[in-house]
Structures are given as structure tokens and as C-alpha cells.
Design an enzyme around this catalytic site. Structure first.
Site, short mmCIF file in Angstrom:
data_model
loop_
_atom_site.label_atom_id
_atom_site.label_comp_id
_atom_site.label_asym_id
_atom_site.label_seq_id
_atom_site.Cartn_x
_atom_site.Cartn_y
_atom_site.Cartn_z
N HIS A 66 -13.19 1.60 -0.15
CA HIS A 66 -13.15 0.49 0.83
C HIS A 66 -13.66 -0.82 0.21
O HIS A 66 -14.06 -1.73 0.93
CB HIS A 66 -14.03 0.78 2.07
N GLY B 292 -11.42 6.42 8.23
CA GLY B 292 -12.33 6.61 7.09
C GLY B 292 -13.49 5.67 7.33
O GLY B 292 -13.31 4.64 7.97
N GLU C 285 -14.72 -2.71 14.90
CA GLU C 285 -14.22 -3.93 15.54
C GLU C 285 -13.98 -3.75 17.04
O GLU C 285 -14.01 -4.71 17.79
CB GLU C 285 -12.89 -4.36 14.88
N ASP D 260 -9.73 10.81 17.10
CA ASP D 260 -9.59 9.41 17.50
C ASP D 260 -10.76 8.99 18.38
O ASP D 260 -11.07 9.63 19.37
CB ASP D 260 -8.27 9.26 18.28
N ARG E 208 -13.23 13.84 8.31
CA ARG E 208 -14.02 14.22 7.12
C ARG E 208 -15.47 14.46 7.50
O ARG E 208 -16.03 13.75 8.34
CB ARG E 208 -13.96 13.13 6.05
N HIS F 187 -18.19 -0.27 7.61
CA HIS F 187 -16.74 -0.19 7.77
C HIS F 187 -16.47 1.16 8.45
O HIS F 187 -16.54 2.21 7.81
CB HIS F 187 -16.07 -0.27 6.39
N ASN G 124 0.87 -1.18 0.00
CA ASN G 124 0.00 0.00 0.00
C ASN G 124 0.91 1.23 0.00
O ASN G 124 1.50 1.56 1.02
CB ASN G 124 -0.88 -0.04 1.25
N GLY H 110 -13.79 3.16 10.45
CA GLY H 110 -12.43 3.39 10.98
C GLY H 110 -12.22 4.88 10.91
O GLY H 110 -13.19 5.64 11.00
N GLU I 77 -7.79 -6.42 4.57
CA GLU I 77 -7.60 -6.03 3.17
C GLU I 77 -6.36 -6.68 2.56
O GLU I 77 -6.36 -7.03 1.39
CB GLU I 77 -7.53 -4.50 3.08
N ARG J 232 -2.31 -2.24 -3.56
CA ARG J 232 -3.59 -1.57 -3.29
C ARG J 232 -3.63 -0.29 -4.14
O ARG J 232 -2.71 0.52 -4.07
CB ARG J 232 -3.68 -1.22 -1.81
P1 AMP Z 1 -8.78 2.33 11.27
O1 AMP Z 1 -8.79 3.54 10.37
O2 AMP Z 1 -9.64 1.22 10.74
O3 AMP Z 1 -7.40 1.89 11.66
O4 AMP Z 1 -9.51 2.80 12.64
C1 AMP Z 1 -8.98 3.80 13.45
C2 AMP Z 1 -10.00 4.14 14.53
O5 AMP Z 1 -10.27 2.98 15.33
C3 AMP Z 1 -9.54 5.23 15.47
O6 AMP Z 1 -10.55 6.20 15.64
C4 AMP Z 1 -9.32 4.45 16.77
O7 AMP Z 1 -9.55 5.27 17.89
C5 AMP Z 1 -10.38 3.38 16.68
N1 AMP Z 1 -10.12 2.34 17.69
C6 AMP Z 1 -9.12 1.45 17.74
N2 AMP Z 1 -9.20 0.73 18.90
C7 AMP Z 1 -10.26 1.22 19.60
C8 AMP Z 1 -10.89 0.91 20.86
N3 AMP Z 1 -10.40 -0.04 21.65
N4 AMP Z 1 -11.98 1.61 21.23
C9 AMP Z 1 -12.46 2.59 20.45
N5 AMP Z 1 -11.94 2.91 19.26
C10 AMP Z 1 -10.86 2.24 18.82
#
Ligand code: AMP
Length: 394
Positions: free
Chosen positions: A178, A210, A332, A281, A239, A206, A8, A208, A382, A89
């Protein structure tokens, strides 16, 4: 047994995983960061330990050379010949690429012609591909596209209600992103439930940094929340998701800013970060919410409201989902956020079981046995999807 590299490439970084296929076992992973900057950082996992070094890496070509040398130095491979194929990717495949493809000269030329559709990502993706092709010319390089899975959307779903020639002549339409993750989840759900992929009807959230929602009917994407760019849809880490486009002109006027600056606000200063004024976050926001911070709670609620709007509408569009799936960092891991979304789906008869929902990063059904629609957490992968497609095309 084949060793497949999943790559990636970003503008200043290059993430990689080496996988043993078809076993789908992770051999190693790593990242080259700050490529072209003063102090570049290379890190790799060796026997579970992260080894990191700061060095000078002027460009992507040097990054590829370095990472391959390190694989040999750390006895992960004995020679480059062990790498059977490289899966890249790629953020955008335009309206012509509906599946993973071998990246030959013609495909590279096509991608160069659509760089304007994703200038921040597609350029760096191509730089990474060319750098790898130069160092490993003897193996096939496969492109796995974020947009490909959504090429099955019907015209009524991907077309914006703007002058028709905007789509015909300028390729303005919904593409969705995604896709590799949504495809992985679709296949995994079929496997888990012993169904044929063609019989699977899902809504995938999904979520995260994003975030996008996807409506899957008969194993195919028929709508998704991201659009022409990954800015459309639900609010994300930074965003905004959907807003009235007239806000852009208005804020340009009152703030005396350019279009570019306002779009920068929408991409980088909005979503969780913008509403909370605190952080992009989710962990910070959940913690602050528990301490009574109003704006942090609002940031989570604004997103949850929009997510449930999409889920309800997609449930109708696919004619009733077999299941709703939560995936990616927040989907997740964040039980608070999942419960908050679940509560808002009571109109669909969705019931989240508090005890089952008390989990992180594992595959699990989290709805009650009475829930009208099953709800699952399924970790996405992914890289495995990239390696699978690469293996099948080499
Ligand atoms: P990703 O872009 O899929 O890596 O997701 C990142 C997001 O997942 C961030 O906002 C992280 O704060 C959140 N995240 C990861 N672990 C936890 C957790 N234990 N509780 C709440 N959010 C989480």
C-alpha cells in the site's frame, strides 16, 4: 497537457484510468475482467455512463488492444499518440527499488528475478506491462511499486528476528505494501497543512479489503504493518493478519491439510469473513452488528483492537504523530468503525467528534478541538499518485 494511463494488471483483470496531467483530472476509467475465460467483460465510463460489453479476450495483449481501440471508438482520444506515458502499478520492487522507475529491459529482468516474492501478483503485473509495451512501444512505461515507499524503514523495523542469513540470502524481511497510498496521503497532508513533506509525522490507517497501518516520520515510512507478504499485520476482509506461525503446523495436523491449504484459509477465509462467519464486507458487518449479531461485532472489534495496538506503538516510535489518518474503503466510509477505533485511543487523548465523523468519502478533520492528536479522513488516490510519478519520469 499530457494524457497519462494508469494501469493495474491482475491475473485475469486489467483496470485502467486515463488522466489529464498535471491537472489530475480523470478522463475515463474502465476494467477488463475475466481475461482468458469464456466470457470476458469490458467496461468503460463514457461521459459518466458505464458502457459494458461481454466478449472474448484470450490474453492481456488482446485486452490492451481492445481498450485502446475503445478509447478511439468513444472519441476519448483521436490517436494513440495522445497517450504520453503509461504508469503501471507493480506489487513488489524487492529490496532494490525504492522509488518509481522507467521500466527498461534491465528493470524488467530484475522483476522477473524476484517473481517468487509475490507469485500471484508480480507475474500478472509483468504480463500487463509487456502487453502494453508491445502495443505502445513509443512511450515510456513507468513502474510504481507498492513496496517502494517503505524502503526507508530502518533495519530494526524490517528485519524479522530469524537467522540473519534468511534475510541476506533469501530476502526474507518486511517489505510493506500500500506504499503508493501511504505516499499519496503523506503528500496530501503536507499540502493541506502547508507543511514541507519532510516535516510531516503521521500514522496512516489504510483500511479497505486489504488493510495496513504506516508510521511516517519526517515524511518517510519508518514502519508498516504488512510484511514479507500482505498477510501480516491487522485482520482484513479475508486475511488473518498476525497469528502464531505454530498454528499452521497444528491445523495441518488436525485438519489433515497441506501448508498451501492452510495458507489459503489464512488469506481467503479469515479476517472479517472468518470471525463473523458472515461476510468479508464491512457494510454487511456494520449492519449485522446494529442488529445484535455477536460474531459480526466481534470481527469488527478484533480488527479495531489490533489497529489501535499498532497506532499506539507507532505513535511512540515516531515520537508523537501530528495526525492519525483514516483512508481506503472502510477508513473513508465506515463512521461506526472509525468511532469504534477512536474510542479505543482515549489513552492517547484522542477524541472523535460524532458530528464531524458523520461523513463519507470526503477530506475532513473528525477529531474534537480538544483531541491531543488530530484525526482526519483523507480519501486516497493511488491512480493520481501513479500518474504524478509517471509524468515526472517521462
Ligand atoms: P477497498 O478495498 O478500499 O475498496 O474497501 C472495501 C471495503 O470498504 C469493503 O469492506 C466495503 O464494505 C467498505 N465500504 C465501502 N463503503 C462503505 C460504507 N459506506 N460503510 C462501510 N463500509 C464501506
Amino acid at each position: 497537457m499530457s494524457k497519462i494511463m494508469a494501469v493495474n494488471a491482475g491475473s485475469s483483470s486489467l483496470k485502467f484510468q486515463l488522466l489529464k496531467m498535471p491537472e489530475e483530472e480523470l478522463i475515463t476509467s474502465g476494467i477488463v475482467e475475466r481475461i482468458g475465460m469464456k466470457k470476458s467483460v469490458f467496461s468503460i465510463k463514457v461521459n459518466g455512463d458505464k458502457i459494458e460489453e461481454t466478449t472474448t479476450i484470450p490474453n492481456h495483449g488482446n485486452a490492451v488492444n481492445l481498450l485502446l481501440e475503445k478509447l478511439i471508438e468513444h472519441d476519448i482520444i483521436a490517436s494513440y499518440d495522445e497517450i504520453a506515458g503509461v504508469g503501471h502499478r507493480v506489487v513488489h520492487g524487492g529490496d532494490k527499488i525504492a522509488d518509481s522507475v522507467v521500466l527498461d529491459e534491465e528493470k524488467i529482468k530484475y522483476l522477473e528475478g524476484i517473481i517468487d516474492l509475490a507469485p500471484l501478483h508480480l507475474g500478472p503485473n509483468l504480463t500487463g506491462i509487456k502487453a502494453f509495451q508491445k502495443v505502445l512501444p513509443m512511450v515510456k512505461h513507468i513502474g510504481v511499486f507498492d513496496t517502494a515507499f517503505h524502503q526507508t524503514m530502518p533495519e530494526e523495523a524490517y528485519l524479522y528476528a530469524v537467522p540473519y542469513d534468511w534475510c541476506k540470502n533469501y530476502k526474507v524481511r518486511k517489505y510493506g505494501f500500500h506504499g503508493t497510498s501511504h505516499k499519496f496521503i503523506t503528500e496530501r497532508f503536507a499540502e493541506m497543512t502547508n507543511k514541507n513533506v519532510e516535516d510531516v509525522n503521521l500514522i496512516i490507517a489504510h483500511i479497505g479489503n486489504g488493510a495496513s497501518i504506516c508510521a511516517v516520520k519526517n515524511g518517510k515510512s519508518i514502519d508498516t504493518s504488512m510484511g514479507f507478504t500482505p498477510l501480516e499485520g491487522i485482520p482484513m476482509g479475508t486475511r488473518s493478519g498476525n497469528i502464531d506461525p505454530a498454528v499452521v503446523e497444528y491445523m495441518m495436523k488436525v485438519k489433515k491439510k497441506s501448508v498451501k491449504e492452510i495458507l489459503n484459509y489464512l488469506n481467503k477465509q479469515s479476517g472479517y469473513l472468518g470471525v463473523s462467519g458472515l461476510s468479508s464486507d464491512s457494510r454487511d458487518l456494520v449492519e449485522a452488528t446494529k442488529k445484535g449479531n455477536h460474531q459480526a461485532k466481534l470481527a469488527i472489534d478484533v480488527q479495531a483492537k489490533r489497529i489501535t495496538d499498532y497506532i499506539s506503538s507507532y505513535n511512540n516510535y515516531i515520537g508523537g504523530a501530528d495526525a492519525i489518518i483514516f483512508t481506503a474503503g472502510i477508513g473513508e466510509n465506515a463512521k461506526y468503525t472509525r468511532a469504534n477505533i477512536g474510542k479505543r485511543l482515549s489513552g492517547l487523548g484522542v477524541e472523535i467528534d460524532d458530528e464531524r465523523n458523520d461523513c463519507r468519502g470526503i477530506e475532513k478533520k473528525i477529531s474534537t478541538d480538544n483531541s491531543k492528536i488530530d484525526v482526519y479522513v483523507i480519501p486516497t488516490n493511488e491512480e493520481v499518485m501513479i500518474a504524478r510519478d509517471t509524468l515526472s519520469l517521462i
